[in-house]
Design a protein around this motif. Structure first.
Motif, PDB file in Angstrom:
ATOM      1  N   LEU A   9      -9.674   2.372 -11.325  1.00  0.00           N
ATOM      2  CA  LEU A   9      -9.378   3.345 -10.282  1.00  0.00           C
ATOM      3  C   LEU A   9      -9.245   2.664  -8.927  1.00  0.00           C
ATOM      4  N   ASN A  10     -10.108   1.674  -8.661  1.00  0.00           N
ATOM      5  CA  ASN A  10      -9.988   0.903  -7.418  1.00  0.00           C
ATOM      6  C   ASN A  10      -8.637   0.196  -7.360  1.00  0.00           C
ATOM      7  N   LEU A  11      -8.223  -0.347  -8.502  1.00  0.00           N
ATOM      8  CA  LEU A  11      -6.957  -1.082  -8.571  1.00  0.00           C
ATOM      9  C   LEU A  11      -5.777  -0.191  -8.199  1.00  0.00           C
ATOM     10  N   ILE A  12      -5.759   1.034  -8.699  1.00  0.00           N
ATOM     11  CA  ILE A  12      -4.663   1.953  -8.394  1.00  0.00           C
ATOM     12  C   ILE A  12      -4.636   2.269  -6.904  1.00  0.00           C
ATOM     13  N   GLN A  13      -5.807   2.448  -6.307  1.00  0.00           N
ATOM     14  CA  GLN A  13      -5.856   2.702  -4.864  1.00  0.00           C
ATOM     15  C   GLN A  13      -5.342   1.496  -4.087  1.00  0.00           C
ATOM     16  N   MET A  14      -5.682   0.299  -4.540  1.00  0.00           N
ATOM     17  CA  MET A  14      -5.191  -0.917  -3.889  1.00  0.00           C
ATOM     18  C   MET A  14      -3.669  -0.994  -3.955  1.00  0.00           C
ATOM     19  N   LYS A  15      -3.118  -0.651  -5.106  1.00  0.00           N
ATOM     20  CA  LYS A  15      -1.662  -0.673  -5.252  1.00  0.00           C
ATOM     21  C   LYS A  15      -0.997   0.357  -4.344  1.00  0.00           C
ATOM     22  N   SER A  16      -1.622   1.508  -4.159  1.00  0.00           N
ATOM     23  CA  SER A  16      -1.074   2.532  -3.277  1.00  0.00           C
ATOM     24  C   SER A  16      -1.015   2.038  -1.836  1.00  0.00           C
ATOM     25  N   ILE A  17      -2.088   1.380  -1.405  1.00  0.00           N
ATOM     26  CA  ILE A  17      -2.119   0.847  -0.038  1.00  0.00           C
ATOM     27  C   ILE A  17      -1.075  -0.248   0.125  1.00  0.00           C
ATOM     28  N   ASN A  18      -0.985  -1.130  -0.857  1.00  0.00           N
ATOM     29  CA  ASN A  18       0.000  -2.208  -0.788  1.00  0.00           C
ATOM     30  C   ASN A  18       1.420  -1.653  -0.708  1.00  0.00           C
ATOM     31  N   GLN A  19       1.701  -0.631  -1.518  1.00  0.00           N
ATOM     32  CA  GLN A  19       3.042  -0.035  -1.502  1.00  0.00           C
ATOM     33  C   GLN A  19       3.346   0.605  -0.153  1.00  0.00           C
ATOM     34  N   PHE A  20       2.337   1.238   0.444  1.00  0.00           N
ATOM     35  CA  PHE A  20       2.545   1.852   1.756  1.00  0.00           C
ATOM     36  C   PHE A  20       2.839   0.785   2.801  1.00  0.00           C
ATOM     37  N   MET A  21       2.147  -0.363   2.725  1.00  0.00           N
ATOM     38  CA  MET A  21       2.417  -1.466   3.646  1.00  0.00           C
ATOM     39  C   MET A  21       3.843  -1.987   3.473  1.00  0.00           C
ATOM     40  N   VAL A  22       4.263  -2.133   2.217  1.00  0.00           N
ATOM     41  CA  VAL A  22       5.622  -2.611   1.937  1.00  0.00           C
ATOM     42  C   VAL A  22       6.652  -1.638   2.521  1.00  0.00           C
ATOM     43  N   ASP A  23       6.398  -0.340   2.350  1.00  0.00           N
ATOM     44  CA  ASP A  23       7.334   0.659   2.863  1.00  0.00           C
ATOM     45  C   ASP A  23       7.379   0.665   4.387  1.00  0.00           C
ATOM     46  N   MET A  24       6.302   0.207   5.013  1.00  0.00           N
ATOM     47  CA  MET A  24       6.261   0.168   6.475  1.00  0.00           C
ATOM     48  C   MET A  24       7.070  -0.982   7.050  1.00  0.00           C
ATOM     49  N   ILE A  25       7.253  -2.053   6.279  1.00  0.00           N
ATOM     50  CA  ILE A  25       7.840  -3.275   6.826  1.00  0.00           C
ATOM     51  C   ILE A  25       9.258  -3.055   7.333  1.00  0.00           C
ATOM     52  N   GLU A  26      10.110  -2.406   6.554  1.00  0.00           N
ATOM     53  CA  GLU A  26      11.507  -2.246   6.952  1.00  0.00           C
ATOM     54  C   GLU A  26      11.653  -1.440   8.242  1.00  0.00           C
ATOM     55  N   PRO A  27      10.995  -0.283   8.392  1.00  0.00           N
ATOM     56  CA  PRO A  27      11.102   0.427   9.676  1.00  0.00           C
ATOM     57  C   PRO A  27      10.591  -0.393  10.856  1.00  0.00           C
ATOM     58  N   VAL A  28       9.509  -1.134  10.634  1.00  0.00           N
ATOM     59  CA  VAL A  28       8.958  -1.952  11.713  1.00  0.00           C
ATOM     60  C   VAL A  28       9.946  -3.029  12.116  1.00  0.00           C
ATOM     61  N   GLU A  29      10.570  -3.694  11.137  1.00  0.00           N
ATOM     62  CA  GLU A  29      11.492  -4.776  11.444  1.00  0.00           C
ATOM     63  C   GLU A  29      12.801  -4.244  12.015  1.00  0.00           C
ATOM     64  N   ASP A  30      13.216  -3.035  11.616  1.00  0.00           N
ATOM     65  CA  ASP A  30      14.396  -2.431  12.220  1.00  0.00           C
ATOM     66  C   ASP A  30      14.150  -2.174  13.706  1.00  0.00           C
ATOM     67  N   SER A  31      12.967  -1.691  14.014  1.00  0.00           N
ATOM     68  CA  SER A  31      12.615  -1.468  15.413  1.00  0.00           C
ATOM     69  C   SER A  31      12.562  -2.778  16.178  1.00  0.00           C
ATOM     70  N   ASN A  32      12.075  -3.837  15.510  1.00  0.00           N
ATOM     71  CA  ASN A  32      11.991  -5.142  16.158  1.00  0.00           C
ATOM     72  C   ASN A  32      13.378  -5.688  16.509  1.00  0.00           C
ATOM     73  N   ARG A  33      14.343  -5.460  15.631  1.00  0.00           N
ATOM     74  CA  ARG A  33      15.688  -5.997  15.866  1.00  0.00           C
ATOM     75  C   ARG A  33      16.327  -5.365  17.102  1.00  0.00           C
ATOM     76  N   ILE A  34      15.965  -4.122  17.366  1.00  0.00           N
ATOM     77  CA  ILE A  34      16.500  -3.462  18.556  1.00  0.00           C
ATOM     78  C   ILE A  34      15.848  -4.026  19.814  1.00  0.00           C
ATOM     79  N   ASN A  35      14.524  -4.207  19.741  1.00  0.00           N
ATOM     80  CA  ASN A  35      13.786  -4.643  20.923  1.00  0.00           C
ATOM     81  C   ASN A  35      13.711  -6.157  21.069  1.00  0.00           C
ATOM     82  N   ASN A  36      13.866  -6.854  19.941  1.00  0.00           N
ATOM     83  CA  ASN A  36      13.714  -8.317  19.970  1.00  0.00           C
ATOM     84  C   ASN A  36      14.689  -8.943  18.978  1.00  0.00           C
ATOM     85  N   PRO A  37      15.970  -9.021  19.332  1.00  0.00           N
ATOM     86  CA  PRO A  37      16.986  -9.525  18.397  1.00  0.00           C
ATOM     87  C   PRO A  37      16.764 -10.974  17.984  1.00  0.00           C
TER      88      PRO A  37
END
Length: 636
Positions: free
Chosen positions: A321-349
């Motif tokens: 059960l701990n493992l599944i929760q860890m995977k959920s957090i990891n997936q959420f972090m992965v999903d966050m990366i693209e929006p964060v980097e898209d924002s970075n490209r606008i502000n810091n090309p």
């Protein structure tokens, strides 16, 4: 709230008889009962199914303390054939699809509609033998299915509790008990849960519940209150631990099967917990509950053994059960990366921001931790399936504490990136972080479990090197050893390499094998140095024992990752080259942590950090609070 049992425990060195406070209260309440009732050992010694002692055959972890590894242990456990694995996955397709949808709950837990669906899918009978209508799954299969259920963590906890009772009845019940309960447990007509923990406002209490046998009525009379009972409102069978005061055995803890509908059984209101909000966890009280003579599981006084062995499965299911929760957090972090980097490209090309780089670093570390957890989980489950009735206590303790620590670390790391919005109930990660905190509290206290890991290793290595350590602690009586040590001195960076791990892995894993072997040798040297320094007083040095525990935990994580990745490359599994990289990250990070811990031990008992810990703690306790004055204080 102080668990005074910690200190008593370190002196007795008996972690399986741990009860966090003195049992004097229980003794005072039951001394009179011992005089009023006959001894029950003779009455039930020939009726109940006696427990079989665990085989003390160290599998992996304890051998690390003496730098031993069998070549067969370098093979990842193969307990399921390809056809069996394919059959399970095919069967679980419908289950997986069901768990992707939302689960309906009512005020007392899962709804009747969900319960009926579980019955139809056979979920309640995973670890019940086929002869009683169950699936007959081995531990590995049960853990594999638990991963699917872990996507709905509240449901996963309910099913975990149910399966622990199934396991106990199957292993320790009489033929009559198995025939009576297991078919209904497998079908879901009976829902079961353990009721073993007790709590008061003042402290976590010892087991004060009692079960007294009335020879005239041929019935047990059960009294007591259990706390933190999972799925209390919907369960109709409780597995209750209670003291049997008539028993002349040193440990009279016994296990009883209690029908929830019996007079005197009361389920209290739902606990208001920080996480797992759809889980009905509550106190259950037993007031003069009369049980038939066959309600006891096994024999009087066997409760500790039953709790211990079923705890092996509990730790593995909790880790899944701990493992599944860890995977959920990891997936959420992965999903966050693209929006964060898209924002970075606008502000810091010109490049990525610090936030993006930090997030990527957390994704890497969490992926390595998930790989280590998963590797240890299925290695440990496989060992339980391969070695029947073997003491695998340390391995299961490690995977539970490791997964708890990593889950909490990942949840806190995530909060650094999502910030204030995560505190809102509607945020997708709000429940995940709450549940991660709640999952830290189930089962044995984590600090006690970590102490046990270290003590178990010391006891095993001490049995092997006792004579040598004894002589080294008396150099004047054994000058030859002093001379031998002078010419053949071992340090954390200078030791005899004898494990030959590289011979059992592919060439691409040579560096990983060297790292693991270096960590194992350092553990051996460190534990030996501690025994020579402290002798029997080592068991009072909790900080040193904790370091040994953390060290062997990191080693097991590296070892399991290495063996698994080696297997994947040999079989040319998909993404095997990525597993090679993940195993390398795990071994590298863990080796550095081991080196740091062992260098701390090598520096000796007068290490400044330990002295500071002891001095400050002593002063805070003496003042009964944080003692420095406010920084703005002035003398008049």
């Amino acid at each position: 709230m102080l668990r005074t049992g910690v200190f008593r425990l370190s002196r007795t060195i008996n972690f399986h008889s741990y009860r966090p406070i003195s049992t004097s209260l229980w003794l005072a309440n039951t001394n009179a009962a011992q005089k009023s009732f006959p001894n029950v050992d003779d009455l039930f010694g020939k009726v109940g199914k006696p427990v079989e002692p665990l085989i003390e055959n160290p599998i992996i972890v304890k051998k690390f303390f003496i730098s031993e590894i069998d070549s067969e242990q370098m093979l990842y456990p193969e307990v399921l054939s390809k056809d069996e694995l394919d059959a399970i996955r095919k069967r679980n397709e419908n289950v997986s699809e069901y768990f992707r949808s939302s689960i309906d709950y009512d005020e007392k837990g899962i709804s009747k509609t969900v319960h009926d669906s579980f019955k139809q899918m056979g979920i309640y009978g995973y670890n019940v033998p086929k002869e009683f209508g169950g699936m007959g799954f081995i531990h590995t299969e049960t853990i594999l299915c638990s991963e699917i259920e872990g996507k709905k963590i509240n449901v996963g906890m309910i099913l975990k509790a149910h399966r622990l009772v199934c396991e106990a009845i199957n292993e320790y019940g009489t033929n009559e008990q198995r025939s009576k309960y297991l078919p209904k447990l497998a079908s879901g007509d009976l829902i079961a849960t353990p009721a073993s923990q007790e709590w008061t406002r003042d402290d976590i209490a010892a087991t004060t519940s009692t079960a007294e046998y009335d020879a005239d009525k041929k019935q047990w009379r059960l009294n007591g209150t259990k706390s933190f009972v999972i799925n209390a409102a919907k369960s109709n069978l409780f597995m209750v631990s209670a003291q049997v005061p008539q028993s002349k055995k040193t440990d009279s803890l016994s296990i009883f099967l209690v029908d929830a509908n019996l007079p005197g059984v009361s389920v209290h209101k739902k606990d208001n917990t920080i996480g797992l909000r759809n889980l009905y966890q509550a106190d259950v009280s037993f007031k003069d509950v009369y049980l038939e003579s066959d309600a006891i599981l096994s024999t009087p006084g066997s409760g500790r053994h039953i709790e211990r062995t079923t705890m092996f499965l509990s730790r593995l299911q909790q880790s899944a059960l701990n493992l599944i929760q860890m995977k959920s957090i990891n997936q959420f972090m992965v999903d966050m990366i693209e929006p964060v980097e898209d924002s970075n490209r606008i502000n810091n090309p010109e490049g990525t921001s610090f936030e993006s780089a930090s997030l990527r670093s957390e994704v890497l570390k969490s992926a390595a931790d998930i790989y280590s957890t998963e590797s240890m989980l299925y290695m440990t489950a496989g060992l339980m399936d391969l070695y029947k009735n073997t003491n695998i206590d340390v391995e299961t303790a490690i995977i539970k504490t490791f997964s708890q620590d990593r889950l909490l670390s990942m949840a806190l790391a995530l909060s650094n990136f999502v910030e204030a919005p995560v505190t809102l109930d509607e945020h997708p990660m709000n429940n995940v972080i709450r549940d991660a905190l709640q999952l830290q509290t189930f089962g044995e206290p984590k600090d006690i479990l970590k102490l046990y890991i270290g003590v178990a290793g010391i006891q095993h290595s001490g049995d092997r090197i006792f004579d040598s350590v004894k002589k080294k602690r008396n150099p004047f009586l054994h000058p030859e050893l002093a001379l031998q040590s002078f010419y053949k001195e071992e340090t954390m960076d200078k030791y005899e390499s004898n494990l030959n791990l590289m011979e059992n892995v592919l060439a691409v894993f040579d560096i990983h094998a060297r790292w693991v072997e270096a960590s194992i040798q350092r553990l051996r040297i460190g534990s030996s140095n501690l025994m020579e320094t402290y002798g029997r007083n080592l068991f009072t040095q909790h900080q040193e024992i904790q370091r040994l525990s953390e060290t062997v935990t990191y080693i097991y994580a590296s070892f399991a990752s290495l063996v698994r990745a080696n297997r994947s490359v040999i079989l040319r599994l998909p993404h095997a080259e990525f597993e090679h990289t993940l195993a390398g990250c795990s071994c590298d990070m863990n080796t550095q942590k081991v080196k740091e811990l062992m260098e701390h031990i090598e520096s000796g008992p007068l290490h400044p950090i330990d002295k500071h810990y002891q001095t400050i703690a002593k002063q805070v306790i003496k003042n009964k609070s944080y003692y420095p004055v406010h920084p703005l204080t002035r003398f008049i």
